[in-house]
Design a protein around this motif. Structure first.
Motif, PDB file in Angstrom:
ATOM      1  N   VAL A  57       4.429   5.545  15.306  1.00  0.00           N
ATOM      2  CA  VAL A  57       4.313   4.516  16.341  1.00  0.00           C
ATOM      3  C   VAL A  57       5.686   4.362  16.979  1.00  0.00           C
ATOM      4  O   VAL A  57       6.697   4.816  16.435  1.00  0.00           O
ATOM      5  N   PRO A  58       5.779   3.724  18.135  1.00  0.00           N
ATOM      6  CA  PRO A  58       7.105   3.486  18.733  1.00  0.00           C
ATOM      7  C   PRO A  58       7.984   2.648  17.802  1.00  0.00           C
ATOM      8  O   PRO A  58       7.527   1.632  17.265  1.00  0.00           O
ATOM      9  N   PRO A  59       9.228   3.051  17.593  1.00  0.00           N
ATOM     10  CA  PRO A  59      10.106   2.286  16.698  1.00  0.00           C
ATOM     11  C   PRO A  59      10.259   0.823  17.091  1.00  0.00           C
ATOM     12  O   PRO A  59      10.489  -0.034  16.231  1.00  0.00           O
ATOM     13  N   LYS A  60      10.111   0.510  18.380  1.00  0.00           N
ATOM     14  CA  LYS A  60      10.286  -0.875  18.813  1.00  0.00           C
ATOM     15  C   LYS A  60       9.196  -1.799  18.270  1.00  0.00           C
ATOM     16  O   LYS A  60       9.344  -3.031  18.312  1.00  0.00           O
ATOM     17  N   THR A  61       8.113  -1.221  17.769  1.00  0.00           N
ATOM     18  CA  THR A  61       7.034  -2.058  17.215  1.00  0.00           C
ATOM     19  C   THR A  61       7.281  -2.462  15.771  1.00  0.00           C
ATOM     20  O   THR A  61       6.517  -3.253  15.210  1.00  0.00           O
ATOM     21  N   ILE A  62       8.318  -1.914  15.155  1.00  0.00           N
ATOM     22  CA  ILE A  62       8.615  -2.209  13.747  1.00  0.00           C
ATOM     23  C   ILE A  62       9.385  -3.515  13.630  1.00  0.00           C
ATOM     24  O   ILE A  62      10.340  -3.762  14.380  1.00  0.00           O
ATOM     25  N   ASN A  63       8.987  -4.314  12.665  1.00  0.00           N
ATOM     26  CA  ASN A  63       9.656  -5.584  12.400  1.00  0.00           C
ATOM     27  C   ASN A  63      10.304  -5.560  11.025  1.00  0.00           C
ATOM     28  O   ASN A  63       9.837  -4.871  10.116  1.00  0.00           O
ATOM     29  N   TYR A  64      11.375  -6.332  10.881  1.00  0.00           N
ATOM     30  CA  TYR A  64      12.014  -6.530   9.585  1.00  0.00           C
ATOM     31  C   TYR A  64      11.751  -7.952   9.115  1.00  0.00           C
ATOM     32  O   TYR A  64      11.775  -8.896   9.915  1.00  0.00           O
ATOM     33  N   PRO A  65      11.481  -8.142   7.828  1.00  0.00           N
ATOM     34  CA  PRO A  65      11.212  -9.493   7.324  1.00  0.00           C
ATOM     35  C   PRO A  65      12.483 -10.335   7.310  1.00  0.00           C
ATOM     36  O   PRO A  65      13.596  -9.822   7.483  1.00  0.00           O
ATOM     37  N   GLU A  66      12.307 -11.625   7.087  1.00  0.00           N
ATOM     38  CA  GLU A  66      13.470 -12.516   7.035  1.00  0.00           C
ATOM     39  C   GLU A  66      14.370 -12.170   5.861  1.00  0.00           C
ATOM     40  O   GLU A  66      15.578 -12.377   5.910  1.00  0.00           O
ATOM     41  N   SER A  67      13.800 -11.675   4.788  1.00  0.00           N
ATOM     42  CA  SER A  67      14.588 -11.232   3.644  1.00  0.00           C
ATOM     43  C   SER A  67      13.998  -9.928   3.139  1.00  0.00           C
ATOM     44  O   SER A  67      12.795  -9.691   3.248  1.00  0.00           O
ATOM     45  N   CYS A 125       5.657   0.803   5.246  1.00  0.00           N
ATOM     46  CA  CYS A 125       5.382  -0.017   6.423  1.00  0.00           C
ATOM     47  C   CYS A 125       3.967   0.320   6.880  1.00  0.00           C
ATOM     48  O   CYS A 125       3.689   1.472   7.243  1.00  0.00           O
ATOM     49  N   ASP A 126       3.089  -0.638   6.843  1.00  0.00           N
ATOM     50  CA  ASP A 126       1.684  -0.391   7.189  1.00  0.00           C
ATOM     51  C   ASP A 126       1.538  -0.334   8.707  1.00  0.00           C
ATOM     52  O   ASP A 126       1.422  -1.358   9.379  1.00  0.00           O
ATOM     53  N   ILE A 127       1.548   0.890   9.226  1.00  0.00           N
ATOM     54  CA  ILE A 127       1.413   1.095  10.675  1.00  0.00           C
ATOM     55  C   ILE A 127       0.042   1.672  11.027  1.00  0.00           C
ATOM     56  O   ILE A 127      -0.179   2.096  12.161  1.00  0.00           O
ATOM     57  N   VAL A 128      -0.884   1.663  10.049  1.00  0.00           N
ATOM     58  CA  VAL A 128      -2.212   2.218  10.311  1.00  0.00           C
ATOM     59  C   VAL A 128      -3.327   1.172  10.239  1.00  0.00           C
ATOM     60  O   VAL A 128      -4.367   1.327  10.875  1.00  0.00           O
ATOM     61  N   SER A 129      -3.138   0.124   9.463  1.00  0.00           N
ATOM     62  CA  SER A 129      -4.194  -0.889   9.325  1.00  0.00           C
ATOM     63  C   SER A 129      -4.289  -1.745  10.586  1.00  0.00           C
ATOM     64  O   SER A 129      -3.303  -1.951  11.300  1.00  0.00           O
ATOM     65  N   LYS A 130      -5.501  -2.255  10.814  1.00  0.00           N
ATOM     66  CA  LYS A 130      -5.745  -3.133  11.954  1.00  0.00           C
ATOM     67  C   LYS A 130      -5.775  -4.602  11.546  1.00  0.00           C
ATOM     68  O   LYS A 130      -5.552  -5.489  12.382  1.00  0.00           O
ATOM     69  N   VAL A 131      -6.050  -4.844  10.262  1.00  0.00           N
ATOM     70  CA  VAL A 131      -6.096  -6.223   9.767  1.00  0.00           C
ATOM     71  C   VAL A 131      -5.334  -6.297   8.451  1.00  0.00           C
ATOM     72  O   VAL A 131      -5.087  -5.279   7.799  1.00  0.00           O
ATOM     73  N   LEU A 132      -4.990  -7.503   8.054  1.00  0.00           N
ATOM     74  CA  LEU A 132      -4.265  -7.710   6.806  1.00  0.00           C
ATOM     75  C   LEU A 132      -5.170  -7.479   5.602  1.00  0.00           C
ATOM     76  O   LEU A 132      -6.400  -7.544   5.694  1.00  0.00           O
ATOM     77  N   ASN A 133      -4.529  -7.201   4.462  1.00  0.00           N
ATOM     78  CA  ASN A 133      -5.228  -7.084   3.167  1.00  0.00           C
ATOM     79  C   ASN A 133      -6.360  -6.073   3.201  1.00  0.00           C
ATOM     80  O   ASN A 133      -7.436  -6.303   2.647  1.00  0.00           O
ATOM     81  N   ASN A 134      -6.082  -4.936   3.859  1.00  0.00           N
ATOM     82  CA  ASN A 134      -7.121  -3.910   3.976  1.00  0.00           C
ATOM     83  C   ASN A 134      -6.732  -2.599   3.312  1.00  0.00           C
ATOM     84  O   ASN A 134      -7.518  -1.664   3.304  1.00  0.00           O
ATOM     85  N   MET A 135      -5.514  -2.529   2.753  1.00  0.00           N
ATOM     86  CA  MET A 135      -5.075  -1.296   2.104  1.00  0.00           C
ATOM     87  C   MET A 135      -4.444  -1.631   0.763  1.00  0.00           C
ATOM     88  O   MET A 135      -3.440  -2.337   0.682  1.00  0.00           O
ATOM     89  N   TYR A 136      -5.036  -1.111  -0.303  1.00  0.00           N
ATOM     90  CA  TYR A 136      -4.516  -1.298  -1.651  1.00  0.00           C
ATOM     91  C   TYR A 136      -4.295   0.093  -2.245  1.00  0.00           C
ATOM     92  O   TYR A 136      -5.213   0.923  -2.247  1.00  0.00           O
ATOM     93  N   PHE A 137      -3.105   0.345  -2.732  1.00  0.00           N
ATOM     94  CA  PHE A 137      -2.864   1.675  -3.289  1.00  0.00           C
ATOM     95  C   PHE A 137      -1.916   1.600  -4.474  1.00  0.00           C
ATOM     96  O   PHE A 137      -1.183   0.615  -4.666  1.00  0.00           O
ATOM     97  N   THR A 175       5.585  -4.084   9.264  1.00  0.00           N
ATOM     98  CA  THR A 175       6.786  -4.776   8.772  1.00  0.00           C
ATOM     99  C   THR A 175       7.381  -3.997   7.607  1.00  0.00           C
ATOM    100  O   THR A 175       6.668  -3.594   6.693  1.00  0.00           O
ATOM    101  N   ALA A 176       8.678  -3.785   7.665  1.00  0.00           N
ATOM    102  CA  ALA A 176       9.362  -2.924   6.697  1.00  0.00           C
ATOM    103  C   ALA A 176       9.387  -3.551   5.308  1.00  0.00           C
ATOM    104  O   ALA A 176       9.555  -4.772   5.162  1.00  0.00           O
ATOM    105  N   TYR A 177       9.235  -2.676   4.304  1.00  0.00           N
ATOM    106  CA  TYR A 177       9.311  -3.102   2.906  1.00  0.00           C
ATOM    107  C   TYR A 177       9.808  -1.918   2.096  1.00  0.00           C
ATOM    108  O   TYR A 177       9.495  -0.767   2.400  1.00  0.00           O
ATOM    109  N   TYR A 178      10.600  -2.182   1.067  1.00  0.00           N
ATOM    110  CA  TYR A 178      11.057  -1.103   0.198  1.00  0.00           C
ATOM    111  C   TYR A 178      11.035  -1.568  -1.245  1.00  0.00           C
ATOM    112  O   TYR A 178      11.047  -2.770  -1.532  1.00  0.00           O
ATOM    113  N   LYS A 179      11.002  -0.608  -2.159  1.00  0.00           N
ATOM    114  CA  LYS A 179      10.999  -0.944  -3.589  1.00  0.00           C
ATOM    115  C   LYS A 179      11.788   0.111  -4.341  1.00  0.00           C
ATOM    116  O   LYS A 179      11.658   1.319  -4.079  1.00  0.00           O
ATOM    117  N   ASP A 180      12.605  -0.358  -5.295  1.00  0.00           N
ATOM    118  CA  ASP A 180      13.450   0.521  -6.098  1.00  0.00           C
ATOM    119  C   ASP A 180      12.871   0.709  -7.498  1.00  0.00           C
ATOM    120  O   ASP A 180      12.395  -0.250  -8.120  1.00  0.00           O
TER     121      ASP A 180
END
Length: 878
Positions: free
Chosen positions: A275-285, A334-346, A370-375
């Motif tokens: 998707v266009p990078p401008k559509t990506i959001n970063y969370p408050e934390s 970053c879920d850039i494929v779902s159309k609604v919330l809580n629709n992808m569990y993996f 919205t960006a998310y990462y895990k270590d």
């Protein structure tokens, strides 16, 4: 402090008001860029320490990304050495530069050569993590052949490189580290005796404090890990999953992200999306542009067409690593494929161990895109084959039927070891540091070596005596003489460094083109066949000798020198099923002997081959006798006897084997028939040891074959013997109905055989789907007992399912009823016999398997001629 050139580049003093205004302006500018995250340009990070050195250059070098590398000639106070020789060339030949990124090409045109110890000293303004980036390229020089250089590099007391060399003069070497520094920081180049060192460019640059936190999720053992701040890190991989290369000009921290396609082990099941990078959001934390740029989160890989792929499929990335280190694994989502919330569990797996179960990104970020990462921290003890496997696969959810999983970015960083080293156990002062274990281990090895030497001498003496007493005609007998069989031992095996390296080849990259690892034979795991023997037995692996094709590779009919027919399963180098399945199969079958288990005769791991040799099962897999071939149909009694044989084999695995074994891939293609139609269970590549008495289950990544997979195991990743029972229940209905367990061409409620048969039984319509070849010959009592046992196998919860012993009892009882009925004249209207089945309440089946009801027939494994070993479908869930 850092040389005149660096001092000159520092800002001059401002008035307090001007400085305050400037700081306010920069703060707002930076925060604006961080908040928007638009475009691919990087949100600037202004490092307090920013040493960029083009070594050996006579002038500064400006890169396309805007960074300027200073000449170390202009910063003489940085370098301390008694003698140095400067090597410079004006350009690099076209063939040599082809493998060098254009953005970094100017840095490889010059080099600094050190015939003796030399040190760069940097004065650090702000303590904390710093990037240390080293550039190496073996330039041509009239007096020094840089490919002969052998040297070590130390960052204060941290060993970055030990006895390092660049043997290839056609490509560059780039090393990237994150180390904690404060005050004065030294980078020392120490040539090996009678050699020299060199370097093309150096970076020592501050990194944001937020880049690496102190804690992560430990994978093995599972739990929380803390103490990352004390560990230095080396970047092993940095992948932009699903997207192109990201160059330093588009990253806030001047990082390079490479595409993931080289490491993606299941491209055919992967769908690339962006998707266009401008559509990506970063969370408050949490995630920021410093963690990864928007370009990383704007591209991804997810599951290709989930309606035609197995829901238990795992997309897999394989990354080769040094197995003697622990690693920090960072995953970007970053879920850039779902159309609604809580629709992808993996689910997320690291080296086949559960990292995160049922991950729902939208519940963590409260938004899409919205960006998310895990270590994660992976302990060195969990790296068994020289690689890290990162896998994602869908998880079932009560609130969503969406079958999907997604990954946007992947980083792997090596953690420094107990010697503060990234290259062995030698410390910066040259001493060996193995936490006191080295000396003890060496003593143990010496003692064991002495004992082994004495044992070997005695064995040789025995062999010599037997040789003198060898029987007549010995040379005409099988070359693998019984009196030369390897000694079986249960204790640890100590080997020379040569054999250890071969073993590393076997468990790691297997790049060796010749030689025999000797590992399996030394463990008493069966006969070792040479590659030439198996070539001769299969007529040089003639395509006409192929009797089956599967995920592991092709299966050939072979004839040994003594006339014995065997099945030769040759591993495909490009197969996703590799050394783990190969070793598991050998380990399992070498310890198991049962009439209803296929016998492993031997193996070959010579010339980087993985070949297994089995007893020949002339009538092939059970499935071919049910549907999909022109073989004559089996009678009901034959089917009962075959099911009883398979049940006995599984019952032995669960209860008769020493530790108990869960097969994990029970299906009709893994039940083989010999010349007398005796059933034998095969393919133990996925098998697992059963839980011990103090355990209720084995936690493991979901693997198996779609349609046969235990839904409870699929949901919870908790494997028990009852998972095999569920799969066998599906087999029983497959035998009764003679149709594929998944058939997408049918109406949706009929796609899944397990779901459809349960529905039909509950509605009293089972007779409508029974194989017409046997429908008229089945005794109602026999059928009732058979279906009763099969239905119990498919209970939703494992605790409600019977053990294989009870299943076996039902089948034997059904056979007795059928035998008893065969002596009585059947009624004229034989079809009426089926009406005697119980007619349970007319209710619909539960929808738990509805999500499993869409899959392609293309996933059925094809066989050629008279198939023998039809392997698991070629998907990563295997």
């Amino acid at each position: 402090m850092g040389g005149d050139n660096y001092r000159a580049s520092r800002p001059q003093p401002f008035s307090s008001l001007s400085l305050l205004f400037l700081l306010f302006f920069l703060f707002n500018l930076t925060n604006s860029a961080l908040a928007k995250g638009n475009g691919t340009r990087r949100a600037r990070f202004m490092p307090p320490d920013n040493y960029l050195i083009d070594c050996g250059s006579s002038q500064e070098t400006r890169l396309n990304d805007g960074r300027t590398f200073k000449s170390d000639r202009d910063a003489t106070s940085l370098l301390q050495t008694d003698e140095d020789v400067q090597a410079s060339v004006d350009s690099i030949s076209a063939n040599a530069s082809s493998s060098i990124p254009p953005s970094s090409l100017p840095l490889f045109r010059t080099a600094k050569i050190f015939p003796q110890d030399s040190t760069y000293t940097f004065f650090i303004a702000q303590e904390g993590r710093h990037w240390v980036r080293l550039y190496f390229y073996a330039l041509a020089h009239p007096s020094y052949n840089l490919t002969d250089a052998v040297f070590s590099v130390y960052a204060d007391n941290i060993v970055l490189l030990h006895d390092f060399s660049v043997r290839d003069n056609t490509s560059f070497v780039f090393k990237e580290y994150l180390v904690n520094v404060s005050g004065r920081f030294s980078l020392q180049f120490k040539p090996k005796k009678n050699s020299f060192a060199f370097i093309n460019a150096i970076e020592v640059v501050s990194a944001p404090d937020s880049l690496i936190s102190d804690s992560a999720t430990a994978v093995s053992p599972s739990g929380d890990f803390s103490g990352l701040s004390k560990s230095a890190l080396q970047v092993s991989y940095r992948l932009n999953v699903g997207g192109p290369t990201i160059t330093p000009e588009n990253d806030a921290l001047s990082r390079t992200w490479e595409p993931d396609s080289e490491y993606n082990m299941f491209l055919q099941g992967s769908k690339y999306v962006s998707v266009p990078p401008k559509t990506i959001n970063y969370p408050e934390s949490g995630a920021t542009p410093y963690i990864a740029p928007t370009s990383v989160y704007a591209s991804a890989v997810h599951i290709e067409d989930p309606l035609t792929l197995q829901p238990n499929v795992n997309l897999t990335w394989k990354l080769n690593v040094d197995p003697s280190y622990s690693y920090l694994v960072r995953l970007h989502f970053c879920d850039i494929v779902s159309k609604v919330l809580n629709n992808m569990y993996f689910n997320v797996y690291i080296n086949e161990m559960v990292g995160v179960s049922a991950l729902d990104l939208s519940s963590l970020t409260n938004a899409l895109s919205t960006a998310y990462y895990k270590d994660f921290v992976l302990n060195e003890s969990a790296i068994t084959n020289g690689s890290i496997l990162v896998q994602i696969g869908p998880a079932q959810s009560q609130s969503s039927n969406n079958i999907d999983a997604i990954l946007n970015g992947l980083e792997v960083m090596k953690m420094s070891n107990e010697a503060d080293s990234f290259d062995g156990l030698f410390t910066a002062d040259g001493s060996y540091n193995g936490s006191g274990l080295a000396t003890t281990t060496m003593k143990i090895v010496a003692a064991v070596g002495l004992a082994m030497a004495v044992t070997a001498m005695l064995l040789l003496a025995t062999v010599f005596v037997r040789w003198q007493k060898r029987p007549e005609g010995w040379e005409k007998r099988n070359s693998f003489s019984s009196w030369l069989l390897p000694i079986h031992t249960s204790g640890p095996t100590f080997s020379s460094s040569k054999s250890s390296s071969r073993r590393a080849s076997l468990y790691g990259s297997r790049k060796s083109k010749s030689g025999y690892s000797s590992y399996f034979a030394s463990q008493g795991l069966g006969r070792f066949f040479t590659f030439c023997e198996l070539q001769n037995a299969s007529q040089n692996f003639d395509e006409k000798a192929i009797i089956g094709v599967g995920g592991f590779g092709k299966v050939y009919l072979g004839v040994l020198e003594d006339g014995t027919k065997v099945a030769i399963k040759r591993g495909n180098p490009s197969s996703e099923q590799g050394i783990n399945e190969f070793r598991t199969e050998i380990d399992m079958l070498s310890k198991l002997r049962h009439r209803h288990l296929v016998s492993l005769i031997g193996f070959c791991d010579e010339r980087s081959e993985m070949i297994l040799v089995y007893e020949y099962m002339s009538n092939g897999p059970l499935r071919d006798h049910l549907y999909g071939s022109d073989l004559p149909p089996l009678s009901w009694k034959q089917r009962l006897e075959i099911c009883i044989g398979a049940a006995r084999g599984l019952h032995y695995l669960h209860t008769g084997a020493a530790l108990g074994i869960i097969h994990r891939d029970v299906k009709t293609t893994n039940i083989l028939l010999d010349e007398n139609l005796v059933a034998k269970v095969s393919d133990f590549g996925l098998s697992k040891a059963a839980p011990t008495l103090d355990q209720t289950h084995v936690s493991t990544a979901v693997k198996g074959s779609f349609g046969y997979l235990d839904p409870e195991y699929f949901r919870r990743q908790q494997l028990t013997e009852k998972s095999d029972v569920y799969s066998f229940g599906v087999v029983l209905f497959e035998v009764l109905c003679a149709r594929p367990v998944i058939k997408p061409s049918l109406p949706r409620e009929q796609v899944s055989l397990a779901e459809w048969t349960l529905q039909c039984h509950r509605k009293g319509m089972l007779e409508k789907i029974i194989d017409t070849h046997i429908a008229s010959s089945i005794d109602p009592g026999s059928l009732k007992k058979y279906v009763e046992g099969a239905e119990k196998c498919l209970e939703e919860h494992g605790v409600d399912r019977p053990g294989m012993g009870d299943v076996l009892w039902h089948l034997e009882y059904a056979l007795q009823l059928q035998d008893a009925a065969s002596v009585i004249e059947p009624p004229e209207d034989s079809s009426a016999r089926l009406i005697a089945l119980d007619n349970p309440s007319d209710i619909d089946s539960k929808g738990d398997t509805a999500a499993l009801a869409s899959v392609s027939d293309d996933l059925e494994v094809s066989t050629v001629g008279s198939p023998l070993f039809s392997q698991v479908e070629n998907f990563q869930g295997r």
